[in-house]
Design a protein around this motif. Structure first.
Motif, PDB file in Angstrom:
ATOM      1  N   LEU A  62       3.683  -1.825   5.633  1.00  0.00           N
ATOM      2  CA  LEU A  62       1.966  -1.014   6.548  1.00  0.00           C
ATOM      3  C   LEU A  62       2.313   0.198   5.942  1.00  0.00           C
ATOM      4  CD1 LEU A  62       0.643  -0.553   9.224  1.00  0.00           C
ATOM      5  CD2 LEU A  62       2.644  -0.272  10.627  1.00  0.00           C
ATOM      6  N   GLU A  63       1.172   1.024   6.231  1.00  0.00           N
ATOM      7  CA  GLU A  63       1.136   2.316   5.649  1.00  0.00           C
ATOM      8  C   GLU A  63       1.240   3.154   6.303  1.00  0.00           C
ATOM      9  OE1 GLU A  63      -1.104   0.242   5.669  1.00  0.00           O
ATOM     10  OE2 GLU A  63      -3.061   1.553   7.336  1.00  0.00           O
ATOM     11  N   HIS A  64       1.940   4.677   5.495  1.00  0.00           N
ATOM     12  CA  HIS A  64       1.666   5.592   6.642  1.00  0.00           C
ATOM     13  C   HIS A  64       1.726   7.261   5.505  1.00  0.00           C
ATOM     14  CE1 HIS A  64       3.784   2.821   9.561  1.00  0.00           C
ATOM     15  NE2 HIS A  64       4.644   2.680   9.003  1.00  0.00           N
ATOM     16  N   SER A 116       1.636  -1.253  -4.578  1.00  0.00           N
ATOM     17  CA  SER A 116       0.337  -0.121  -4.635  1.00  0.00           C
ATOM     18  C   SER A 116      -0.511  -0.346  -4.024  1.00  0.00           C
ATOM     19  CB  SER A 116      -0.606  -1.324  -6.059  1.00  0.00           C
ATOM     20  OG  SER A 116      -0.867  -0.289  -7.307  1.00  0.00           O
ATOM     21  N   HIS A 117      -0.533  -1.009  -2.837  1.00  0.00           N
ATOM     22  CA  HIS A 117      -1.523  -1.083  -1.905  1.00  0.00           C
ATOM     23  C   HIS A 117      -1.539   0.072  -1.287  1.00  0.00           C
ATOM     24  CE1 HIS A 117      -4.260  -3.112   1.306  1.00  0.00           C
ATOM     25  NE2 HIS A 117      -3.977  -2.909   2.058  1.00  0.00           N
ATOM     26  N   GLU A 118      -0.555  -0.286  -0.116  1.00  0.00           N
ATOM     27  CA  GLU A 118       0.560   0.750   0.208  1.00  0.00           C
ATOM     28  C   GLU A 118       0.638   1.848   0.055  1.00  0.00           C
ATOM     29  OE1 GLU A 118       0.114  -0.941   2.901  1.00  0.00           O
ATOM     30  OE2 GLU A 118       0.751  -2.254   3.117  1.00  0.00           O
ATOM     31  N   PHE A 119       0.824   2.258  -1.043  1.00  0.00           N
ATOM     32  CA  PHE A 119       0.851   3.853  -1.766  1.00  0.00           C
ATOM     33  C   PHE A 119      -0.346   4.322  -1.514  1.00  0.00           C
ATOM     34  CE2 PHE A 119       2.105   6.781  -4.688  1.00  0.00           C
ATOM     35  CZ  PHE A 119       2.582   7.717  -4.419  1.00  0.00           C
ATOM     36  N   PHE A 120      -1.096   3.400  -2.201  1.00  0.00           N
ATOM     37  CA  PHE A 120      -2.615   3.975  -2.163  1.00  0.00           C
ATOM     38  C   PHE A 120      -3.382   4.383  -0.986  1.00  0.00           C
ATOM     39  CE2 PHE A 120      -7.050   3.509  -2.577  1.00  0.00           C
ATOM     40  CZ  PHE A 120      -7.577   4.675  -3.711  1.00  0.00           C
ATOM     41  N   HIS A 121      -2.660   4.131   0.246  1.00  0.00           N
ATOM     42  CA  HIS A 121      -2.657   4.229   1.731  1.00  0.00           C
ATOM     43  C   HIS A 121      -2.876   5.336   1.888  1.00  0.00           C
ATOM     44  CE1 HIS A 121      -4.608   0.730   3.780  1.00  0.00           C
ATOM     45  NE2 HIS A 121      -4.457   0.026   3.540  1.00  0.00           N
ATOM     46  N   LEU A 122      -1.763   5.539   1.061  1.00  0.00           N
ATOM     47  CA  LEU A 122      -1.489   7.806   1.438  1.00  0.00           C
ATOM     48  C   LEU A 122      -2.656   8.397   1.171  1.00  0.00           C
ATOM     49  CD1 LEU A 122      -0.508   9.783  -0.284  1.00  0.00           C
ATOM     50  CD2 LEU A 122       1.227   8.150  -0.801  1.00  0.00           C
ATOM     51  N   ALA A 173     -11.107   1.467   4.322  1.00  0.00           N
ATOM     52  CA  ALA A 173      -9.892   1.567   4.329  1.00  0.00           C
ATOM     53  C   ALA A 173      -8.905   0.678   3.827  1.00  0.00           C
ATOM     54  CB  ALA A 173      -9.469   1.766   6.163  1.00  0.00           C
ATOM     55  N   GLU A 174      -9.787  -0.928   4.200  1.00  0.00           N
ATOM     56  CA  GLU A 174      -8.657  -1.701   3.796  1.00  0.00           C
ATOM     57  C   GLU A 174      -9.266  -2.603   2.534  1.00  0.00           C
ATOM     58  OE1 GLU A 174      -5.870  -2.586   4.542  1.00  0.00           O
ATOM     59  OE2 GLU A 174      -5.085  -1.307   6.239  1.00  0.00           O
ATOM     60  N   GLY A 175     -10.012  -2.790   2.714  1.00  0.00           N
ATOM     61  CA  GLY A 175     -11.405  -3.623   1.182  1.00  0.00           C
ATOM     62  C   GLY A 175     -10.979  -3.031   0.112  1.00  0.00           C
ATOM     63  N   TYR A 189     -11.747  -8.476   5.949  1.00  0.00           N
ATOM     64  CA  TYR A 189     -12.619  -7.630   5.113  1.00  0.00           C
ATOM     65  C   TYR A 189     -11.438  -6.531   4.235  1.00  0.00           C
ATOM     66  CZ  TYR A 189      -9.297  -6.201   8.784  1.00  0.00           C
ATOM     67  OH  TYR A 189      -8.523  -5.659   9.933  1.00  0.00           O
ATOM     68  N   TYR A 190     -10.246  -6.816   3.809  1.00  0.00           N
ATOM     69  CA  TYR A 190      -9.642  -7.108   3.188  1.00  0.00           C
ATOM     70  C   TYR A 190     -10.521  -7.718   1.790  1.00  0.00           C
ATOM     71  CZ  TYR A 190      -5.319  -5.679   5.763  1.00  0.00           C
ATOM     72  OH  TYR A 190      -4.997  -5.043   6.692  1.00  0.00           O
ATOM     73  N   ASP A 191     -10.246  -8.870   2.093  1.00  0.00           N
ATOM     74  CA  ASP A 191     -11.516  -9.641   1.213  1.00  0.00           C
ATOM     75  C   ASP A 191     -12.513  -9.205   0.673  1.00  0.00           C
ATOM     76  OD1 ASP A 191      -9.127 -10.825   0.347  1.00  0.00           O
ATOM     77  OD2 ASP A 191      -9.805 -13.177   1.687  1.00  0.00           O
TER      78      ASP A 191
HETATM   79 ZN    ZN Z   1      -3.648  -2.304   3.681  1.00  0.00          ZN
END
Ligand code: ZN
Length: 589
Positions: free
Chosen positions: A242-244, A271-277, A305-307, A375-377
């Motif tokens: 989970l991103e913050h 890498s996914h969660e870090f990109f979310h910042l 946001a997720e894809g 929506y991720y895939d």
């Molecule tokens: Zn995500």
């Protein structure tokens, strides 16, 4: 209510007198502003995880006092309490919250550590989220440290300040005796906090690889918008992330650093969660801020946001050099195959999937693959194909990278972006009208068009037709539709377009015999080899204790058609485009 310029803070103390019972004891000193009563609210969901979870069900014994007198507490809604103040300037509110759900969004407390998330822990003054919230932890003596994205206050340990309620909810805290690896990147301190590491996890290697991911993403965006960043890595056999804004909670198996396959999964998650910042915590859909904590916050743009985060998480791990190009193409191929083999892609558009995340994605059942697309895939695959389109339309001068950076600078203020605004920006940056392409990809259930991937020097590996008999039932994950239930072969889901769907097989049917002969879970794969596509046989199942014989016709196993590889016939231009795509990106001058 204010005193001076700043609203008065709420001061929390969290203690763990019996952590083995999974409780955190909360004491809050709450300013009243002189009112005779105040309303205290609790969130019902955690941003980033789109489901109403009713956290107040884990809260008990809410009590209040002021001036040494107990005060009345009345519950007025599922997540709201009205507290009489006796006219005091502040009241002391005490309650306990139970936490034994090992997920990235909930609380988990036991004798070894506590993971405290804001939403399931803190009551706050209703409608007054702008005030500061102090948090002091009183952990058991055997716990050595606590970690959070919140800034520390003073010199005493375990004392933190959240500038407002949003920051409090966005800043999970872990306390225990973790193994901490610290490094600098982009002039900022980062820490990888390994909780539950008992010597199996490779902390040194993983910390060095996290640093490479951080540096690649800082270079991609061209900015470092945080003072410090904390990776809370819960080595607990649970999964998720989970991103913050300046931290993340990751959950992983302790064995993931021991196999390349598992480690690639973990690097991809990091890498996914870090990109979310950047993408979602700063560059965000209009509907996802300011958050409404008491109800659903619907948005159509989780494909961004997720894809797009899924697309870039893996791509930037490859550009960082922690995934090989072949591993990266493998991750992308798996995502494409997941999309293209899920029947729900023909039932729901990706923007519909985003809007319905609250009632579908986070509430999966046996029919979900037939009615819903991730929506991720699909968002991730759209990211890839859109990147191909933009690179082709601009002769390689522009890419989706430029769109992301332009979107960050344009939309990361107070308002966020709408779907229309993001789509318009894509065409603007590409220098070509991509509105029709986007409408098809985002608003319809038409198949995505992969015909352009040759321009990026890629192709799908030619698949050999299989003559294996196929029913659409498999024990193999991911996508298993059978399970071994203590030696019984039980159907967990029936997918549209499969022979068992045609034959009327139901979820929860127990498969007993195929073609008149008993079949057990460990025999399933081998038994299928005894049949040919087109053969019609009896399938004996038990359903609600009754035996039923269904007639089923074997199909042919679908082609494994979604494996990307460099095209050996690629032109020089296409090969150069492939190299540029996988090369470290540079921010605009
Ligand atoms: Zn995500």
């Amino acid at each position: 209510m204010t005193s001076g310029l700043q609203p008065e803070p709420i001061r929390f103390t969290l203690s763990f007198p019996a952590p083995e019972t999974h409780y955190v004891e909360v004491e809050a000193v709450v300013p009243t502003g002189g009112r005779s009563s105040v309303d205290l609210d609790m969130a019902v969901w955690t941003p980033g995880s789109y489901l109403v979870r009713e956290y107040s069900r884990h809260v008990e014994q809410v009590r209040a006092e002021s001036d040494g007198q107990p005060r009345d507490v009345e519950k007025t809604a599922k997540n709201r309490w009205r507290v009489q103040t006796g006219g005091a300037a502040s009241i002391v509110v005490r309650y306990r919250a139970y936490g034994r759900e090992m997920t990235v969004r909930t609380n988990y407390v036991d004798a070894e550590f506590a993971l405290i998330n804001g939403a399931p822990t803190f009551l706050t003054l209703a409608g007054e989220s702008a005030r500061p919230h102090y948090v002091r932890l009183a952990p058991p003596a055997s716990w050595t440290s606590s970690h959070t994205g919140l800034p520390a206050v003073g010199v005493e340990p375990h004392h933190y300040l959240a500038a407002d309620y949003d920051t409090l909810v966005d800043s999970p805290i872990v306390a225990g005796s973790p193994d901490v690896h610290e490094f600098q990147a982009g002039g900022r301190p980062h820490s990888l906090v390994n909780v539950g590491d008992d010597g199996v996890w490779d902390g040194r290697t993983s910390s060095a690889d996290v640093r490479r991911i951080v540096e690649a993403q800082q270079a991609f965006w061209g900015e470092v918008p945080y003072d410090k960043y904390v990776f809370i890595n819960m080595i607990t056999e649970a999964t998720g992330g989970l991103e913050h804004k300046n931290s993340t909670v990751l959950m992983t198996s302790r064995w993931k650093s021991r196999t390349r396959r598992g480690y690639v999964d973990w690097l991809s998650l990091v890498s996914h969660e870090f990109f979310h910042l950047w993408n979602v915590k700063r560059l965000r859909p209009a509907e996802l801020g300011p958050f409404e904590y008491g109800r659903e916050n619907f948005t159509r743009t989780l494909w961004v946001a997720e894809g797009l985060t899924t697309y870039y998480g893996d791509l930037l791990a490859a550009r960082a050099g922690v995934l090989t190009p072949a591993e990266y193409l493998g991750e992308l191929s798996t995502m494409i195959a997941s999309l293209q083999t899920t029947p729900g892609r023909l039932a729901q558009s990706v923007e519909e999937a985003s809007f319905d995340a609250w009632i579908r994605f986070y509430r999966p059942d046996e029919n979900t693959p037939n009615t819903t697309i991730s929506y991720y895939d699909k968002g991730g695959v759209i990211g890839f194909l859109l990147d191909v389109e933009i690179r082709a339309a601009s002769g390689g001068r522009r890419s989706l990278d430029d769109v992301m950076r332009a979107a960050l600078s344009r939309f990361s203020g107070a308002s966020g972006f709408t779907s229309a605004e993001f789509r318009a920006l894509i065409s603007e940056i590409a220098g070509a009208d991509l509105s029709q392409w986007l409408a098809r990809a985002l608003d319809t259930t038409e198949e995505l068009d992969y015909s352009g991937i040759g321009r990026l020097g890629l192709r799908f590996r030619p698949a050999t037709p299989s003559d294996a008999a196929w029913l659409g039932l498999t024990l193999v994950m991911p996508g298993a539709t059978l399970r071994n239930d203590g030696g019984r072969l039980v159907v967990s889901g029936v997918r549209r377009g499969t022979p068992v769907h045609e034959a009327g097989v139901n979820a929860e049917d127990e498969v007993i015999a195929l073609g008149g002969y008993r079949v057990r879970p460990d025999q399933w794969a081998a038994r299928l080899e005894a049949f040919k596509p087109g053969q019609r046989v009896a399938l004996l199942v038990a359903r609600r204790e009754r035996l039923l014989t269904l007639e089923v016709t074997f199909g042919a196993e679908p082609l494994k058609a979604w494996v990307l590889e460099p095209d050996p016939q690629a032109t020089g231009d296409a090969s150069a485009a492939l190299a540029a795509w996988l090369a470290p990106g540079a921010p605009p001058a």
